[in-house]
Design an enzyme around this catalytic site. Structure first.
Site, PDB file in Angstrom:
ATOM      1  N   PRO A   1      28.567  44.127  35.301  1.00  0.00           N
ATOM      2  CA  PRO A   1      28.534  45.264  34.377  1.00  0.00           C
ATOM      3  C   PRO A   1      29.777  46.136  34.476  1.00  0.00           C
ATOM      4  O   PRO A   1      30.300  46.366  35.571  1.00  0.00           O
ATOM      5  CB  PRO A   1      27.298  46.056  34.829  1.00  0.00           C
ATOM      6  CG  PRO A   1      27.137  45.720  36.270  1.00  0.00           C
ATOM      7  CD  PRO A   1      27.670  44.323  36.460  1.00  0.00           C
ATOM      8  N   GLY A   2      30.250  46.602  33.363  1.00  0.00           N
ATOM      9  CA  GLY A   2      31.373  47.533  33.335  1.00  0.00           C
ATOM     10  C   GLY A   2      30.916  48.832  32.693  1.00  0.00           C
ATOM     11  O   GLY A   2      30.619  49.821  33.360  1.00  0.00           O
TER      12      GLY A   2
ATOM     13  N   TYR B   1      38.110  50.414  17.184  1.00  0.00           N
ATOM     14  CA  TYR B   1      36.818  49.809  16.798  1.00  0.00           C
ATOM     15  C   TYR B   1      36.027  50.690  15.849  1.00  0.00           C
ATOM     16  O   TYR B   1      34.859  50.421  15.605  1.00  0.00           O
ATOM     17  CB  TYR B   1      35.934  49.589  18.032  1.00  0.00           C
ATOM     18  CG  TYR B   1      36.584  48.930  19.210  1.00  0.00           C
ATOM     19  CD1 TYR B   1      37.049  47.624  19.139  1.00  0.00           C
ATOM     20  CD2 TYR B   1      36.694  49.610  20.419  1.00  0.00           C
ATOM     21  CE1 TYR B   1      37.624  47.022  20.247  1.00  0.00           C
ATOM     22  CE2 TYR B   1      37.266  49.006  21.524  1.00  0.00           C
ATOM     23  CZ  TYR B   1      37.730  47.709  21.434  1.00  0.00           C
ATOM     24  OH  TYR B   1      38.284  47.121  22.539  1.00  0.00           O
TER      25      TYR B   1
ATOM     26  N   CYS C   1      51.547  60.124  15.112  1.00  0.00           N
ATOM     27  CA  CYS C   1      51.928  59.932  13.711  1.00  0.00           C
ATOM     28  C   CYS C   1      51.294  58.682  13.116  1.00  0.00           C
ATOM     29  O   CYS C   1      51.990  57.702  12.808  1.00  0.00           O
ATOM     30  CB  CYS C   1      53.445  59.867  13.619  1.00  0.00           C
ATOM     31  SG  CYS C   1      54.179  61.334  14.319  1.00  0.00           S
TER      32      CYS C   1
END
Ligand code: LLP
Length: 420
Positions: free
Chosen positions: A280-281, A322, A348
């Site tokens: 798991p992260g 995302y 920018c």
């Protein structure tokens, strides 16, 4: 309002938001902004939720370093006894520098170089998750040249659809990851004949930000079928690694708890001898961290009003990359009606936004906290627009540890030179 915050140790009080025992305003005052702020208690709670769910099962939680690889974060997990899932030489160096146990490290990734293999073998890592036939050959050769045997698992692609964002879904046949389910058996047979390879396990990882345990259970069934077939051929494994992927709440998602997520998996593997591993992260660090930022300007517009902050897409790329949602809250909301803002950075690019249409009761100079930023925040940051990267601090009760200094322009220009 307090209960709506996804960061469990963040509370609203008279001094504005506090994380554990520390006011965010004090952190901004002492260390400036933008600053990533993490809670040790939240990191520990998240890890312990996995340990509780696993109970007495022979198991190992290998924190996926890519989610947040800062030494301060890694050292918290190392002290808790975690293993680590790495994808590069650099991540292994970090784990070792943070006091992690090399024997509990697994090395994932489709493109391991010979140098990386050598470094990992020298360090004595626990297992290589091999992702292709060519990688197996290279690893056999490298290990042979060092007089060693490399412990391996194949990362098998179970071809299930995890129902998540296409960029972070990895277990479909069309993805670049892992070896095809149909080829796995032959690869194990081949590995069993190689002199410098020691078969140790099997691995799969189907994607990230998973909110439904069903696809993982489906993958586990497929893996289990393969493990039994291998056993019939005399190939036994010491561990089964089911990857990472458990999702978190960013907005109104209701992800399963580790207990709910692991239940169908633990049932399937009940009574078996192999250790169960997980990578798991996000679910360990995502909601243990936030990005603290200050409003530079409020810019009323004809169609939209803008809150221009001192953090940007270079600090937190997920919204731009995302279209990810991160909750944004005022650290000390004003007693004025909320205005709807586009929360944007100084870079920018029109894609440089942290949040769309956010209702905030704020004035210029106020602090905002961008929540759920502990995972894939700092690790995906860049120096775009020659912006020094943010500082990172870890709150532990009433104490604030600076775990990374704010970058300076000297850091940024180091190693570069103009033509003579
Ligand atoms: N194991 C492997 C082999 C992985 O590739 C990953 C994540 C993990 C474990 C950890 O997955 P987690 O538990 O964190 O879901 N940058 C994207 C996420 C990319 C995930 C890449 N692999 C984001 O910001 O959403």
């Amino acid at each position: 309002m307090t209960t709506a915050l996804p960061v469990p140790t963040l509370k609203a009080g008279p001094a504005g938001l506090t994380l554990e025992g520390v006011a965010l305003a004090d952190i901004a005052e002492r260390f400036g902004t933008p600053t990533y702020v993490y809670s040790r208690a939240a990191l520990t709670q998240a890890y312990e939720a996995y340990q509780r769910a696993l109970g007495l099962r022979k198991s190992l939680v290998c924190y996926a370093v890519k989610a947040n690889s800062s030494l301060g974060i890694l050292s918290v997990f190392a002290k808790l006894g975690a293993g680590f899932d790495i994808v590069s030489r650099g991540e292994l160096a970090r784990v070792l520098a943070a006091g992690g146990d090399a024997g509990k490290v697994i090395f994932s990734g489709v493109g391991k170089s010979a140098d990386e293999m050598r470094y990992a073998l020298e360090s004595g890592i626990g297992c290589f998750n091999v992702e292709s036939a060519a990688e197996l050959d290279r690893l056999n050769e490298v290990a042979g040249s060092m007089g060693k045997r490399a412990p391996i698992a194949f990362r098998v692609n179970p071809d299930v659809n995890p129902n998540t964002h296409p960029y972070i879904s990895t277990g479909l046949r069309s993805n670049k990851f892992g070896v095809a389910f149909t080829e796995a058996l032959d690869l194990y047979r081949k590995a069993a004949t190689l002199p410098n390879i020691e078969i140790s396990g099997i691995d799969c990882h189907i994607g990230s930000q998973l909110l439904d345990p069903a696809p993982m259970a489906e993958a586990a069934d497929k893996i289990l079928g393969l493990v039994d077939q291998l056993a019939r051929e005399g190939i036994t494994l010491d561990h089964i690694d089911l990857g990472g992927g458990l999702g978190i709440r960013y907005r109104d998602e209701e992800p399963p708890t580790p207990t709910e997520y692991l239940k169908p998996l633990l049932e399937r593997f009940a009574g078996r001898d192999e250790a169960l591993c997980f990578e798991p992260g996000r679910s360990l660090v995502g909601n243990a961290g936030l990005l603290l930022t200050r409003i530079e300007y409020l810019k009323p517009g004809v169609e939209k009003s803008f809150a221009i902050i001192d953090a940007a897409m270079n600090d937190l790329a997920r919204p731009a990359l995302y279209d990810a949602y991160h909750e944004i809250v005022a650290v000390a909301p004003r007693a004025v009606p909320a205005t709807r803002y586009e929360v944007v950075g100084p870079i920018c690019e029109s894609g440089d936004f942290l949040g769309h249409d956010r209702d905030l009761s704020v004035e210029t100079g106020d602090l905002l906290a961008i929540l759920s930023a502990g995972a894939y925040g700092m690790t995906m940051s860049s120096n775009y627009n020659t912006r020094p990267r943010a500082a990172e601090v870890l709150v532990d009760g009433d104490t604030v540890h600076v775990i990374r200094d704010r970058e300076t322009l000297e850091h940024l220009l180091k190693g570069e030179r103009p033509l003579p």
